[in-house]
Design a protein around this motif. Sequence first.
Motif, short mmCIF file in Angstrom:
data_model
loop_
_atom_site.label_atom_id
_atom_site.label_comp_id
_atom_site.label_asym_id
_atom_site.label_seq_id
_atom_site.Cartn_x
_atom_site.Cartn_y
_atom_site.Cartn_z
N THR A 8 91.75 39.46 -18.01
CA THR A 8 92.49 40.06 -16.91
C THR A 8 91.74 41.26 -16.37
O THR A 8 91.59 41.42 -15.16
CB THR A 8 93.90 40.49 -17.37
OG1 THR A 8 94.59 39.32 -17.81
CG2 THR A 8 94.66 41.15 -16.26
N GLU A 9 91.24 42.10 -17.26
CA GLU A 9 90.50 43.28 -16.82
C GLU A 9 89.21 42.90 -16.09
O GLU A 9 88.85 43.51 -15.09
CB GLU A 9 90.16 44.18 -18.02
CG GLU A 9 91.37 44.84 -18.62
CD GLU A 9 91.08 45.50 -19.95
OE1 GLU A 9 91.90 46.35 -20.35
OE2 GLU A 9 90.07 45.18 -20.60
N ASP A 41 91.24 41.93 -12.31
CA ASP A 41 91.17 43.29 -11.78
C ASP A 41 89.84 43.57 -11.10
O ASP A 41 89.52 44.71 -10.79
CB ASP A 41 91.40 44.31 -12.91
CG ASP A 41 92.79 44.22 -13.48
OD1 ASP A 41 93.67 43.63 -12.83
OD2 ASP A 41 93.00 44.74 -14.59
#
Length: 150
Positions: A6-7, A11
């Motif tokens: 996710t990071e 993102d």
Amino acid sequence: MPPTTTELVHDQSLGKLLDHCDVELAGLPAPQRAARGALASLLDDTDQNQVDDAALIASELIANAIQHSCGAVLIRIEVYELGTALGVVDRGRDTDVLPPHPCNSSVEPDTVATHGRGLFIIQNLADTWSVEETSNGKIVIAVLARKGSR
């Protein structure tokens, strides 16, 4: 603690998306070969060691989908400014059976497992990996940051 997918992906820590492709794998006699061909094409200006790592990760993800579900449906390859994300989609819904910390040993000390090494290899080559549910199964994603970008 290593970054999560996710990071890195969601993102936009890997930068802008430069290129991507989805390769249909269902029904192919050699799905790993098709994935390696697509990777070689998309990563043609990337360091050969990273291409080799991506090919091994893709092969292991596909093998896991074949062995532990109804087979791999497709591989999604996304090339970003600072790395690559590989995601193999299958129709299995068993996201809880993937070990969060895969290992390469059996229950006996000083022995090597004969099964279960795929995720161990992925964990050691990729910067991070995860599994997410999809509308009709799951996708296992592995992220490789380009050398020197992290």
